[in-house]
Design a protein around this motif. Structure first.
Motif, PDB file in Angstrom:
ATOM      1  N   TYR A  15       0.916  -1.341  -0.083  1.00  0.00           N
ATOM      2  CA  TYR A  15       0.110  -0.007   0.108  1.00  0.00           C
ATOM      3  C   TYR A  15       0.876   1.130   0.059  1.00  0.00           C
ATOM      4  CZ  TYR A  15      -3.275   3.714   1.738  1.00  0.00           C
ATOM      5  OH  TYR A  15      -4.069   4.716   1.889  1.00  0.00           O
ATOM      6  N   THR A  17       1.128   5.110   0.735  1.00  0.00           N
ATOM      7  CA  THR A  17       0.269   6.068   1.404  1.00  0.00           C
ATOM      8  C   THR A  17      -0.157   7.444   0.817  1.00  0.00           C
ATOM      9  OG1 THR A  17       2.114   7.011   2.285  1.00  0.00           O
ATOM     10  CG2 THR A  17       1.250   5.373   3.474  1.00  0.00           C
ATOM     11  N   ILE A  20      -2.914  11.590   2.238  1.00  0.00           N
ATOM     12  CA  ILE A  20      -4.225  11.577   2.339  1.00  0.00           C
ATOM     13  C   ILE A  20      -4.725  12.374   3.700  1.00  0.00           C
ATOM     14  CG2 ILE A  20      -4.469   9.474   1.019  1.00  0.00           C
ATOM     15  CD1 ILE A  20      -5.508   8.522   3.669  1.00  0.00           C
ATOM     16  N   SER A  23      -9.947   9.308   6.658  1.00  0.00           N
ATOM     17  CA  SER A  23      -9.991   7.793   7.024  1.00  0.00           C
ATOM     18  C   SER A  23     -10.508   7.106   5.625  1.00  0.00           C
ATOM     19  CB  SER A  23     -10.939   7.434   8.033  1.00  0.00           C
ATOM     20  OG  SER A  23     -10.540   6.035   8.209  1.00  0.00           O
ATOM     21  N   THR A  24      -9.344   6.178   5.350  1.00  0.00           N
ATOM     22  CA  THR A  24      -9.577   5.500   4.153  1.00  0.00           C
ATOM     23  C   THR A  24      -9.652   3.850   4.508  1.00  0.00           C
ATOM     24  OG1 THR A  24      -8.693   6.984   2.840  1.00  0.00           O
ATOM     25  CG2 THR A  24      -8.693   4.828   1.868  1.00  0.00           C
ATOM     26  N   GLU A  25     -10.736   3.035   4.034  1.00  0.00           N
ATOM     27  CA  GLU A  25     -10.453   1.671   4.006  1.00  0.00           C
ATOM     28  C   GLU A  25      -9.523   1.052   3.088  1.00  0.00           C
ATOM     29  OE1 GLU A  25     -13.676  -0.748   6.234  1.00  0.00           O
ATOM     30  OE2 GLU A  25     -14.319  -0.695   4.083  1.00  0.00           O
ATOM     31  N   ILE A  26      -8.675   0.530   3.358  1.00  0.00           N
ATOM     32  CA  ILE A  26      -7.976  -0.291   2.396  1.00  0.00           C
ATOM     33  C   ILE A  26      -8.351  -1.583   2.031  1.00  0.00           C
ATOM     34  CG2 ILE A  26      -5.491  -0.953   1.933  1.00  0.00           C
ATOM     35  CD1 ILE A  26      -4.656   0.945   4.046  1.00  0.00           C
ATOM     36  N   THR A  41      -7.328  -0.083   7.600  1.00  0.00           N
ATOM     37  CA  THR A  41      -7.681   1.402   7.439  1.00  0.00           C
ATOM     38  C   THR A  41      -6.364   2.323   7.492  1.00  0.00           C
ATOM     39  OG1 THR A  41      -8.268   1.597   9.676  1.00  0.00           O
ATOM     40  CG2 THR A  41      -9.973   1.097   8.398  1.00  0.00           C
ATOM     41  N   HIS A  42      -6.491   3.385   6.862  1.00  0.00           N
ATOM     42  CA  HIS A  42      -5.527   4.435   6.848  1.00  0.00           C
ATOM     43  C   HIS A  42      -6.031   5.622   7.326  1.00  0.00           C
ATOM     44  CE1 HIS A  42      -2.368   6.992   4.697  1.00  0.00           C
ATOM     45  NE2 HIS A  42      -2.026   6.919   5.864  1.00  0.00           N
ATOM     46  N   ASP A  43      -5.615   6.214   8.317  1.00  0.00           N
ATOM     47  CA  ASP A  43      -6.428   7.519   8.708  1.00  0.00           C
ATOM     48  C   ASP A  43      -5.502   8.939   8.304  1.00  0.00           C
ATOM     49  OD1 ASP A  43      -4.592   7.754  10.630  1.00  0.00           O
ATOM     50  OD2 ASP A  43      -5.838   7.454  12.415  1.00  0.00           O
ATOM     51  N   GLY A  44      -4.409   8.593   7.659  1.00  0.00           N
ATOM     52  CA  GLY A  44      -3.543   9.886   7.253  1.00  0.00           C
ATOM     53  C   GLY A  44      -2.400   9.781   7.918  1.00  0.00           C
TER      54      GLY A  44
END
Length: 90
Positions: A15, A17, A20, A23-26, A41-44
């Protein structure tokens, strides 16, 4: 859309990054009822591996514009274990 009928499930992906905010669901796997069994998830600032949408298995503070490897190992007997590795990782 679900690992429910599998006895075990393993996945590894990479992934990037980017830069961003929010929050993004990967990645996610759901049961037949549509509820999350596990998700990434990735929240920045942090990538998080969670089970049932709440409990955290692993998390890592990440840098913008870097690659990270996410490995998930799930079984019906023991649930999910997850690891995150990459640039600036532990």
């Amino acid at each position: 859309n679900t690992p429910q009928n599998e006895t075990s499930y393993r996945v590894r992906f990479y992934y990037y990054t980017g830069d961003i905010s929010g929050s993004t669901e990967i990645f996610r796997a759901r049961n037949a009822g549509g509820n999350n069994v596990f998700r990434v998830t990735h929240d920045g600032a942090t990538i998080t591996v969670g089970t049932a949408g709440t409990a955290t298995t692993d998390s890592l503070t990440v840098n913008d514009n870097r690659w990270y490897m996410v490995s998930l190992d799930w079984s019906q007997a023991s649930g999910v274990t997850g690891r995150i590795r990459g640039s600036g990782a532990r």
